[in-house]
Every structure is written in structure tokens, then in C-alpha cells.
Design an enzyme around this catalytic site. Structure first.
Site, PDB file in Angstrom:
ATOM      1  N   ARG B 123       0.795  -1.484   0.395  1.00 62.22           N
ATOM      2  CA  ARG B 123      -0.195  -0.276  -0.027  1.00 62.22           C
ATOM      3  C   ARG B 123       0.298   0.796  -0.215  1.00 62.22           C
ATOM      4  N   LYS B 144       2.594  11.167 -11.617  1.00 62.18           N
ATOM      5  CA  LYS B 144       1.165  10.811 -12.046  1.00 62.18           C
ATOM      6  C   LYS B 144       2.648   9.164 -12.199  1.00 62.18           C
ATOM      7  N   GLU B 186       9.069  17.342 -25.528  1.00 62.12           N
ATOM      8  CA  GLU B 186       8.177  17.994 -24.010  1.00 62.12           C
ATOM      9  C   GLU B 186       8.909  19.401 -23.459  1.00 62.12           C
ATOM     10  N   LYS B 223      14.401  23.961 -16.828  1.00 63.02           N
ATOM     11  CA  LYS B 223      12.903  24.653 -17.293  1.00 63.02           C
ATOM     12  C   LYS B 223      11.841  24.258 -17.339  1.00 63.02           C
ATOM     13  N   GLU B 238      -5.053  16.707 -10.944  1.00 58.48           N
ATOM     14  CA  GLU B 238      -5.872  17.099 -12.550  1.00 58.48           C
ATOM     15  C   GLU B 238      -7.182  16.853 -12.106  1.00 58.48           C
ATOM     16  N   ARG B 242      -3.967  21.653 -13.938  1.00 58.19           N
ATOM     17  CA  ARG B 242      -2.979  20.351 -14.850  1.00 58.19           C
ATOM     18  C   ARG B 242      -3.238  20.217 -16.615  1.00 58.19           C
ATOM     19  N   ASN B 246      -1.679  18.758 -21.272  1.00 60.69           N
ATOM     20  CA  ASN B 246      -2.518  18.080 -22.690  1.00 60.69           C
ATOM     21  C   ASN B 246      -2.232  18.307 -23.126  1.00 60.69           C
ATOM     22  N   HIS B 249      -1.408  16.351 -26.526  1.00 62.70           N
ATOM     23  CA  HIS B 249      -2.331  15.148 -26.209  1.00 62.70           C
ATOM     24  C   HIS B 249      -3.287  14.340 -27.183  1.00 62.70           C
ATOM     25  N   HIS B 253      -2.306  11.344 -28.907  1.00 59.75           N
ATOM     26  CA  HIS B 253      -2.570   9.802 -28.209  1.00 59.75           C
ATOM     27  C   HIS B 253      -3.399   9.511 -29.304  1.00 59.75           C
ATOM     28  N   HIS B 266       5.895   8.586 -28.396  1.00 59.35           N
ATOM     29  CA  HIS B 266       4.842   9.894 -27.994  1.00 59.35           C
ATOM     30  C   HIS B 266       5.449  11.221 -28.641  1.00 59.35           C
TER      31      HIS B 266
HETATM   32  N1  LIG Z   1       4.058  10.322 -15.835  1.00 59.63           N
HETATM   33  C1  LIG Z   1       3.665  11.113 -16.665  1.00 59.63           C
HETATM   34  O1  LIG Z   1       3.549  11.975 -15.904  1.00 59.63           O
HETATM   35  C2  LIG Z   1       4.499  10.731 -17.589  1.00 59.63           C
HETATM   36  C3  LIG Z   1       4.956  11.623 -18.783  1.00 59.63           C
HETATM   37  C4  LIG Z   1       4.838  11.250 -19.749  1.00 59.63           C
HETATM   38  C5  LIG Z   1       5.070  10.707 -20.241  1.00 59.63           C
HETATM   39  N2  LIG Z   1       5.014   9.720 -19.374  1.00 59.63           N
HETATM   40  C6  LIG Z   1       5.168   7.761 -20.096  1.00 59.63           C
HETATM   41  O2  LIG Z   1       6.721   7.575 -20.663  1.00 59.63           O
HETATM   42  C7  LIG Z   1       6.864   6.947 -21.211  1.00 59.63           C
HETATM   43  C8  LIG Z   1       7.664   7.043 -22.594  1.00 59.63           C
HETATM   44  O3  LIG Z   1       9.517   7.994 -22.075  1.00 59.63           O
HETATM   45  P1  LIG Z   1      10.279   7.413 -22.413  1.00 59.63           P
HETATM   46  O4  LIG Z   1      10.291   8.422 -23.884  1.00 59.63           O
HETATM   47  O5  LIG Z   1      11.512   8.180 -20.962  1.00 59.63           O
HETATM   48  O6  LIG Z   1      10.321   6.013 -22.776  1.00 59.63           O
HETATM   49  P2  LIG Z   1      11.057   4.639 -22.428  1.00 59.63           P
HETATM   50  O7  LIG Z   1      11.002   4.383 -20.434  1.00 59.63           O
HETATM   51  O8  LIG Z   1      10.457   3.561 -23.590  1.00 59.63           O
HETATM   52  O9  LIG Z   1      12.689   5.033 -23.157  1.00 59.63           O
HETATM   53  C9  LIG Z   1      12.507   5.449 -24.738  1.00 59.63           C
HETATM   54  C10 LIG Z   1      13.722   4.282 -24.660  1.00 59.63           C
HETATM   55  O10 LIG Z   1      15.104   5.195 -24.513  1.00 59.63           O
HETATM   56  C11 LIG Z   1      15.434   4.159 -24.013  1.00 59.63           C
HETATM   57  N3  LIG Z   1      16.895   4.250 -23.158  1.00 59.63           N
HETATM   58  C12 LIG Z   1      16.242   5.417 -22.048  1.00 59.63           C
HETATM   59  N4  LIG Z   1      16.978   5.669 -21.360  1.00 59.63           N
HETATM   60  C13 LIG Z   1      18.147   5.479 -21.814  1.00 59.63           C
HETATM   61  C14 LIG Z   1      19.870   5.743 -22.288  1.00 59.63           C
HETATM   62  N5  LIG Z   1      19.925   6.702 -21.196  1.00 59.63           N
HETATM   63  N6  LIG Z   1      20.630   5.829 -23.321  1.00 59.63           N
HETATM   64  C15 LIG Z   1      20.075   4.772 -23.879  1.00 59.63           C
HETATM   65  N7  LIG Z   1      18.792   4.313 -24.591  1.00 59.63           N
HETATM   66  C16 LIG Z   1      17.472   5.304 -22.899  1.00 59.63           C
HETATM   67  C17 LIG Z   1      15.092   2.793 -23.214  1.00 59.63           C
HETATM   68  O11 LIG Z   1      15.541   1.707 -22.909  1.00 59.63           O
HETATM   69  C18 LIG Z   1      13.551   3.248 -24.475  1.00 59.63           C
HETATM   70  O12 LIG Z   1      14.412   2.017 -25.228  1.00 59.63           O
HETATM   71  C19 LIG Z   1       5.594   6.528 -21.585  1.00 59.63           C
HETATM   72  O13 LIG Z   1       4.958   5.785 -20.930  1.00 59.63           O
HETATM   73  C20 LIG Z   1       4.365   7.793 -21.679  1.00 59.63           C
HETATM   74  O14 LIG Z   1       3.738   6.718 -20.549  1.00 59.63           O
HETATM   75  C21 LIG Z   1       4.310   9.662 -18.339  1.00 59.63           C
HETATM   76  N1  LIG Z   2      -9.392  -3.794   4.048  1.00 52.62           N
HETATM   77  C1  LIG Z   2      -9.559  -4.394   5.325  1.00 52.62           C
HETATM   78  O1  LIG Z   2      -9.126  -3.196   6.140  1.00 52.62           O
HETATM   79  C2  LIG Z   2     -10.120  -5.892   5.860  1.00 52.62           C
HETATM   80  C3  LIG Z   2     -10.515  -6.344   6.664  1.00 52.62           C
HETATM   81  C4  LIG Z   2     -10.318  -7.429   7.513  1.00 52.62           C
HETATM   82  C5  LIG Z   2     -10.350  -8.529   6.313  1.00 52.62           C
HETATM   83  N2  LIG Z   2     -10.439  -7.449   4.971  1.00 52.62           N
HETATM   84  C6  LIG Z   2      -9.760  -8.737   3.990  1.00 52.62           C
HETATM   85  O2  LIG Z   2     -11.388  -9.651   3.852  1.00 52.62           O
HETATM   86  C7  LIG Z   2     -11.842 -10.818   3.385  1.00 52.62           C
HETATM   87  C8  LIG Z   2     -12.261 -11.294   4.203  1.00 52.62           C
HETATM   88  O3  LIG Z   2     -13.921 -11.025   4.102  1.00 52.62           O
HETATM   89  P1  LIG Z   2     -15.465 -11.902   3.989  1.00 52.62           P
HETATM   90  O4  LIG Z   2     -15.465 -12.906   5.384  1.00 52.62           O
HETATM   91  O5  LIG Z   2     -16.285 -11.047   4.079  1.00 52.62           O
HETATM   92  O6  LIG Z   2     -15.443 -13.134   2.801  1.00 52.62           O
HETATM   93  P2  LIG Z   2     -16.261 -12.817   1.619  1.00 52.62           P
HETATM   94  O7  LIG Z   2     -16.079 -10.971   1.032  1.00 52.62           O
HETATM   95  O8  LIG Z   2     -15.006 -14.141   0.936  1.00 52.62           O
HETATM   96  O9  LIG Z   2     -17.243 -13.544   2.120  1.00 52.62           O
HETATM   97  C9  LIG Z   2     -17.977 -14.434   2.792  1.00 52.62           C
HETATM   98  C10 LIG Z   2     -18.337 -15.570   2.257  1.00 52.62           C
HETATM   99  O10 LIG Z   2     -20.014 -15.216   1.858  1.00 52.62           O
HETATM  100  C11 LIG Z   2     -20.356 -14.482   1.085  1.00 52.62           C
HETATM  101  N3  LIG Z   2     -21.662 -13.662   1.602  1.00 52.62           N
HETATM  102  C12 LIG Z   2     -21.476 -12.403   1.729  1.00 52.62           C
HETATM  103  N4  LIG Z   2     -22.373 -12.136   1.636  1.00 52.62           N
HETATM  104  C13 LIG Z   2     -23.168 -12.991   1.681  1.00 52.62           C
HETATM  105  C14 LIG Z   2     -25.006 -12.670   2.020  1.00 52.62           C
HETATM  106  N5  LIG Z   2     -24.953 -11.718   2.702  1.00 52.62           N
HETATM  107  N6  LIG Z   2     -25.638 -13.789   2.306  1.00 52.62           N
HETATM  108  C15 LIG Z   2     -25.112 -14.694   1.926  1.00 52.62           C
HETATM  109  N7  LIG Z   2     -23.224 -14.940   1.333  1.00 52.62           N
HETATM  110  C16 LIG Z   2     -22.833 -14.151   1.966  1.00 52.62           C
HETATM  111  C17 LIG Z   2     -19.301 -14.774   0.259  1.00 52.62           C
HETATM  112  O11 LIG Z   2     -19.959 -14.758  -0.655  1.00 52.62           O
HETATM  113  C18 LIG Z   2     -18.697 -15.964   0.223  1.00 52.62           C
HETATM  114  O12 LIG Z   2     -18.610 -17.030  -0.224  1.00 52.62           O
HETATM  115  C19 LIG Z   2     -10.443 -10.952   2.748  1.00 52.62           C
HETATM  116  O13 LIG Z   2     -10.053 -10.969   1.442  1.00 52.62           O
HETATM  117  C20 LIG Z   2     -10.094 -10.109   3.801  1.00 52.62           C
HETATM  118  O14 LIG Z   2      -8.552 -10.584   3.549  1.00 52.62           O
HETATM  119  C21 LIG Z   2     -10.319  -7.002   4.832  1.00 52.62           C
HETATM  120 ZN   LIG Z   3       3.314  13.675 -23.210  1.00 52.59          ZN
END
Ligand SMILES: NC(=O)c1ccc[n+]([C@@H]2O[C@H](COP(=O)([O-])OP(=O)(O)OC[C@H]3O[C@@H](n4cnc5c(N)ncnc54)[C@H](O)[C@@H]3O)[C@@H](O)[C@H]2O)c1
Ligand SMILES: NC(=O)c1ccc[n+]([C@@H]2O[C@H](COP(=O)([O-])OP(=O)(O)OC[C@H]3O[C@@H](n4cnc5c(N)ncnc54)[C@H](O)[C@@H]3O)[C@@H](O)[C@H]2O)c1
Ligand SMILES: [Zn+2]
Ligand SMILES: [Zn+2]
Lengths: 364, 364
Positions: B123, B144, B186, B223, B238, B242, B246, B249, B253, B266
Site C-alpha cells: 500500500r 502520476k 515535451e 526550465k 488534475e 494540470r 495536455n 496530447h 494520443h 510519444h
Molecule cells: N507519468 C507521467 O506524467 C508521464 C508523462 C509523460 C510520459 N509518460 C510515459 O513515459 C513513457 C515514455 O517515456 P520515454 O520516452 O522516456 O520512454 P522509454 O522509457 O521507453 O525510453 C525510451 C527508449 O530509450 C531507452 N533509454 C532510456 N534511457 C536511455 C539512455 N540513457 N541511453 C540509451 N537508451 C535509453 C529506453 O530503453 C527506451 O528504449 C510512456 O510510457 C508515457 O506514457 C508519463
Molecule cells: N481491508 C481491510 O481492512 C480488511 C480487514 C479484514 C479483512 N479483510 C479482507 O476481507 C476478506 C474476508 O471478508 P469476508 O469474510 O467478508 O469474506 P467474503 O467476502 O469472501 O465473504 C464470505 C462468504 O460469504 C458470502 N457472502 C457474502 N455476503 C453474503 C450474504 N449476505 N449472504 C450470503 N452469502 C454471503 C461470500 O460470497 C463468501 O462466500 C479477506 O480477503 C480479508 O483479507 C480486509
Molecule cells: Zn506527454
């Protein structure tokens, strides 16, 4: 109808507990800003959907919401990245956008899965919990959402708080009794860590609870959610206090893993785990009554307290060492010091734990 | 060495831009609270790892960090849930815990993938960006992170800010020239939406930039990152401003999708898209010079401005209709009104867009 608030500043949200909420969900949705312009997606499972999905869908559509649904197989195995990918496909096909909401209709499995979908789809959309198990009073509050990895439970996830939790007590009427009892384990846990008088109430009302008396259930879920909400409000991202919610879970998780998920329900495993914690409490000087009341409260709810003898102690110890709560030859445990009060001990000798696992196999 | 800050309250973080940072990363890690007790995981790709991974690993180990690495195939296809699942397995096997950090060493693909790993593993764990492409000055800033779904790009993700961005200019020396130019698209975009004098500077220094002159690159990235940081600081999730990032884009895209990822990088696709936006600007009354300077700035960086004639207009329009920026028969576009200033138009007639797509195929 009971109502409480999870107090998290701008991420605060209400929990509504009452009968017939499936038929009046739309009003709450509107009150809490769920859009009628964007499609919302209900996620449910193959046990719950045939019972309640149509009711909810028709009600929401009748009130002008755009609704699509996805039904996953019941059971823990649906909490996977593969199922997440299928849900994303469904969401895209149905045109879910950034203003859409994901609604979890089901137990903890559906809540955790749908919650992670809501957390990650388009980097986060609104999320609504409609829990249908007793156990889900725990899982639906607090914002922890996740899927499993073949090598570890709940390892891929997020903190993503819902907009609201709608608990329709009527849905609990169809729960298998074993699931009822397993859910009560977390209810009792919330008493054991926080509220002595609630533990007493649980013992007194254990019969009504197992008979699914709506009034008793409503109160128990209200109290259980209140404790969870109080803890989460103090420590949203599990940096401290929130650890007390793990009472019984270190041993419990190990038992689930070793038994193979399925033989022991989560609630059953942590029931045994809480007995183990109470035994540890005795070693740290807690009065005998802490152990006695812990045991009485769990047994009165029909929960197991003895560790199945065929489960291998080494395997259990090994599973615990993979648990995040393990540090070198000392282990971290939540230990009761009184009824309603626990402490985190981070210096528990591994040998003590092994001895207690053995003792749990002899437990009456 | 240049330094700036992305101002996001308690999630603020620094960007360091300079030569030789791979060899001095440890000092920054320590300064910003990366733990030596927990294992950190470097994620890189099959092009970058052979060039730079060992240097970084050895440096960090020499300074007392516990390091494990994962290398994914270079290319967009690694941004998938399947690869995420493999990385989680690696992380578990290496014992990464909640105090661990994930380090992205690579371009935007590695940054987005490793970032989503960091956002979702247990998490959320700490995340460090070490971008090695010019394009990644954009992707590494702003938090992002995402993986792709077979049906849509970047659809499963999170907002997860890094602890820091370390830009080692030396790593850019091995970039293929086409990637250099694509990255400059970019850079120019950041000028076009925010800073007229920076656009002028880009035109003047386009030669040096393509020759990978360290001084010019350092300034351009400083810059570009500054503009991105300023926009993100105002609108982390966003909800408004933000969207100006785009520029180019919506068309871009669609071109990537229709050409099949690979034919157009891209940066190349958004270069053509920015010409389209400038054409839209003219229809909304922007002076001719806005179009002229847009075109000059992109061409001076060796970027394409003409839409490949074999790409089907219907298919392009169709791809845009799947884009989140589409609303009924009107489309939402970022449109330049001056150099350094854009507006969001949400009433762009679909017919105009179709005409402009056709015009772009005739573009000189
Ligand atoms: N998170 C965001 O805000 C955001 C914004 C824009 C783009 N993106 C994402 O970024 C990705 C594109 O990024 P990118 O253009 O860096 O692509 P990339 O990571 O695929 O890199 C481009 C190519 O260059 C190679 N490479 C990287 N660094 C190198 C280096 N120093 N020397 C030699 N080769 C190198 C990589 O292996 C790849 O083949 C896309 O998936 C796009 O969705 C995300
Ligand atoms: N996110 C958290 O903080 C947290 C905390 C405790 C447990 N969990 C998770 O919760 C899960 C267990 O939850 P659960 O015990 O509710 O299991 P579940 O969702 O599998 O439900 C138990 C069974 O009861 C059935 N069922 C549900 N509601 C019913 C209803 N009203 N009538 C008849 N059947 C019904 C379901 O189909 C299932 O077969 C686990 O995956 C555990 O990791 C998460
Ligand atoms: Zn972009
Ligand atoms: Zn539990």
C-alpha cells in the site's frame, strides 16, 4: 437507523447501519455527491449477486443513476491482479470515467477488490462500500484495499477511503452461520482492544447475534465500526496505533496460510490467534481474568479456540517469520493487558510463541 | 548542479539536475531519509541496465545501502499488470518491507511502472526517480504513475510523489537521437504553455540540445521541470490547471494508437498534435505568429509536424472519441492563445478537428 462518522479531515465519511438500505441507497448517493451523469459500476460476487444485485441495480436505475455491474467468483481467489484486469476492461467498455464511482456489494473480498479498482482506475475514482457480511464491518471501514499476490496476501493495494459505507442489515439474513460467527470474531476483537463493557455486552447477546437479531446486530456493528473508526482516525496510514487492530492476526494469518485458505475462515483463525495473544498476556503479567474473558467471549459466539492438531508447528512458525511483524529472534505482538486494553510488545521471544502454539493445540 | 523544489506541502520534494549524480546518489538518499536498514529495489530496463545499473548498484552498496535490482524489457509493453506481478514477486523474495524504497532508473516507462509498484507494494513505499531520458523530465515530476491495460494506456495507476528526482545529465549521452528529439517535444511544450522567452531560448539553442551539450541540456531540463512543478503544485490531482499539460496530447494520443505504438514516438506524436492545436488556435483568433513560432520551435528540434498520410482520418477521430477529453459532439482541447499561454476550450466542434487532421496531412 444508526449513523457514525469516520473522522479523517477532508476524507471523512459516514457509516449508515439500518434495515432496507439497498432500497434507499440512491438518496445517500445523491447526498454524498455521486454523479448521475457518469456510469457507476457495482462489483459483487457469485453468492451475493443472485441475492441482492438486481434489487440494488433496479432501485438505482429507477432513481436515475447509470449503472453497470460486474460479478466475480465468490472467494479469496478473486482478489487478484488478473481479476482486476478483467474489471478494468468492463469499466472501460461501460465508459466509466473520472467522475464515476465503484460500488462494492459483498463481503471483504469484494470490498478489497473493488476498492483497489476504485483506487487505481484512472488513478482513483469514488468508492462506496455496501458490506454484506459481518466481517466486512471491519474491512469496509478504514480505506485499506488490496489484491493478493500468489506469494502474499493483500500485498498490492492502496489506502483509498470510501465516500460512505451503507450497511443493510437485511442482507445479513442469508449469511451461512459459519460466516456469521467468523464475522463476530472481529466484532469481539474490537471490544477486546478498546471497550470492556462492549465485550460484556457481546457475551450477554451472543445468542441473539448468532440468531441474526436485527437490533443486536445493528448495535454490534455500530460499536465495532466505532472502534475501528476511532483507531483509523488517529492513524490513517498505519504508522502506529492502527497496529492494535492486528490482535490475534499474527498467529491467525499463519494458521490461514498453513491450513490452506479455506479450512479455517479468517475469523476462526484470528479467534485462535486471540487466545494465543491472551496466553502471551499472561506471560507478561496480565491477570488470569483477561484470558478467561477473552476465551468466554469467543466461545459464546461459537468460535474455535483450539488450534487444529494436524497443523505443523514448524510450518506455523515459518509462516509467521514471513509475516511483516517479525524482527530477528524477537517478534512483535499485540498483547492484552486488560479487557479493552492492549499493548504492542516488540520483544516477544520466538520460543514463547512456539510454546504457545503447542499449548493452543491442547486448548479446551 | 541545479536544484528546484516541487511544492506540495508535506509531499514536497527536490529535483537535482547535474553531471555525475549516479556516483553520488547515496548522499541524497541519506539526506532525504532513505533507510539503510531496509532493502531498496532498483527497477531498470534492458537498454539502460547494461549502461548504468552496475555503477549505481556498486556506489550504493559501497555506501552501505542494501540493494536488489530488477530489469524489465525495454519498451511500453513492460508497463503491464503482468510485469507488475513479477516485480512484486522479486520484491517479496528480496524482503522489501514498508520502509523500503523503489528506485526507477530509466525513461518514462520504467518511471511509470516502478512508480506504480512503489504506490501499491504494501500500500505504498518510498519512491525515487532517476530519469535517463529527456522525455522523463516530464514523467518523473508530478507523481502520476501507471501501467497500461490492453484496452487503454495509463488506465491503472496512482498519484504517488517521489521522495526526490535525481537527473544525471551524463546518462543522456547514450540516448538515440530520435529519443533526444522526442524528449525535446515535451521541453518545448512546457515553454509553449507557460514561458515565451523559454521558447525563444529553445529555438536559439536547438542545435546544442540535439548535440547533447550538457550546459544547454541542464538548463532546458531545469526550465521544463520548473514549469511542470509549478503546474503540479497548483493542481496535484488534475482537477483543473494540470490539464494544460495536455497541449498536443489529444491528437497525439490518437496518432500513437492508430499508428500502433512504435511507428511514432510519444514526443513525435505530440509534436504533430501541437501543430494541430496551433491550427485550432488560429480558428479561435490567435495571431498567425503563434502558429509560426510553434512550428519553428518544433522543427528546429528536428521534430515532425506533418501527419503521416497513410493514417486513416476516421480511425484517428475514433481514437479521439475514446479519449477522456471527448464530450458529445464537442471536444475539449488545450489551445494556444499566445506563445506561453493556452486556454482550455470545451466547445471545439468535431468537424473542426476532422478538418485539422486532414490539413495536418498536407503540412509542410
Ligand atoms: N507519468 C507521467 O506524467 C508521464 C508523462 C509523460 C510520459 N509518460 C510515459 O513515459 C513513457 C515514455 O517515456 P520515454 O520516452 O522516456 O520512454 P522509454 O522509457 O521507453 O525510453 C525510451 C527508449 O530509450 C531507452 N533509454 C532510456 N534511457 C536511455 C539512455 N540513457 N541511453 C540509451 N537508451 C535509453 C529506453 O530503453 C527506451 O528504449 C510512456 O510510457 C508515457 O506514457 C508519463
Ligand atoms: N481491508 C481491510 O481492512 C480488511 C480487514 C479484514 C479483512 N479483510 C479482507 O476481507 C476478506 C474476508 O471478508 P469476508 O469474510 O467478508 O469474506 P467474503 O467476502 O469472501 O465473504 C464470505 C462468504 O460469504 C458470502 N457472502 C457474502 N455476503 C453474503 C450474504 N449476505 N449472504 C450470503 N452469502 C454471503 C461470500 O460470497 C463468501 O462466500 C479477506 O480477503 C480479508 O483479507 C480486509
Ligand atoms: Zn506527454
Ligand atoms: Zn482481520
Amino acid at each position: 437507523m444508526r449513523e457514525l462518522t469516520v473522522d479523517l479531515g477532508e476524507r471523512s465519511y459516514p457509516i449508515y447501519i439500518g434495515e432496507g438500505l439497498l432500497d434507499s441507497a440512491a438518496g445517500y448517493f445523491t447526498k454524498h455527491g455521486i454523479s448521475k451523469k457518469s456510469t457507476l459500476m457495482i462489483v459483487s460476487d457469485s453468492h451475493v449477486a443472485p441475492l441482492y444485485l438486481e434489487t440494488l441495480e433496479q432501485h438505482l436505475r429507477g432513481e436515475g443513476f447509470r449503472v453497470t455491474s460486474a460479478v466475480v467468483d465468490a472467494g479469496e481467489s478473486s482478489k487478484s491482479l488478473a481479476v482486476l484486469e478483467q474489471l478494468v476492461a468492463k469499466a472501460l467498455e461501460a465508459g466509466l470515467d473520472r467522475k464515476s464511482a465503484v460500488v462494492a456489494l459483498g463481503g471483504g473480498v469484494v470490498g478489497d477488490l473493488a476498492g483497489f479498482l476504485a483506487a487505481s482506475y484512472m488513478r482513483g475514482v469514488q468508492f462506496i462500500q455496501i458490506p454484506t457480511t459481518i466481517l466486512a464491518h471491519d474491512s469496509s471501514v478504514g480505506g485499506k484495499v488490496a489484491v493478493n499476490h500468489p506469494l502474499a496476501k493483500n500485498i498490492i493495494g492502496a489506502f483509498h477511503q470510501p465516500e460512505m459505507v451503507l450497511y443493510d442489515l437485511n442482507t445479513l439474513q442469508t449469511l451461512p452461520i459459519r460466516e456469521v460467527r467468523a464475522g463476530l470474531a472481529e466484532v469481539v476483537k474490537h471490544g477486546l482492544i478498546w471497550d470492556e463493557s462492549f465485550v460484556e455486552w457481546c457475551v450477554t447477546n451472543a445468542g441473539k447475534l448468532q440468531a441474526l437479531d436485527a437490533d443486536a446486530l445493528g448495535y454490534a456493528l455500530y460499536k465495532g465500526c466505532s472502534v475501528k473508526a476511532a483507531v483509523v482516525s488517529e492513524d490513517e496510514r498505519e504508522n502506529g496505533l492502527r497496529a492494535i487492530l492486528n490482535l490475534g492476526h499474527t498467529i491467525g494469518h499463519a494458521l490461514e496460510a498453513v491450513a490452506g485458505y479455506g479450512e479455517l475462515l479468517h475469523g476462526e483463525a484470528i479467534s485462535i490467534g486471540m487466545i494465543g495473544s491472551a496466553k502471551l498476556g499472561l506471560r507478561y503479567g496480565a491477570p488470569q481474568s483477561v484470558y478467561d474473558v477473552t476465551k468466554q467471549s469467543l466461545q459464546s459466539c461459537g468460535l474455535p479456540t483450539r488450534l487444529p492438531a494436524h497443523l505443523d508447528t514448524d510450518a506455523i512458525m515459518d509462516a509467521m517469520s514471513h509475516d511483516k511483524k517479525f524482527k530477528e529472534s524477537k517478534m512483535v505482538f499485540v498483547v492484552p493487558v486488560a479487557i479493552g486494553k492492549v499493548e504492542i510488545k516488540s520483544d516477544v521471544p520466538v520460543e514463547w510463541v512456539r510454546e504457545i502454539v503447542e499449548e493452543l493445540k491442547q486448548e479446551a
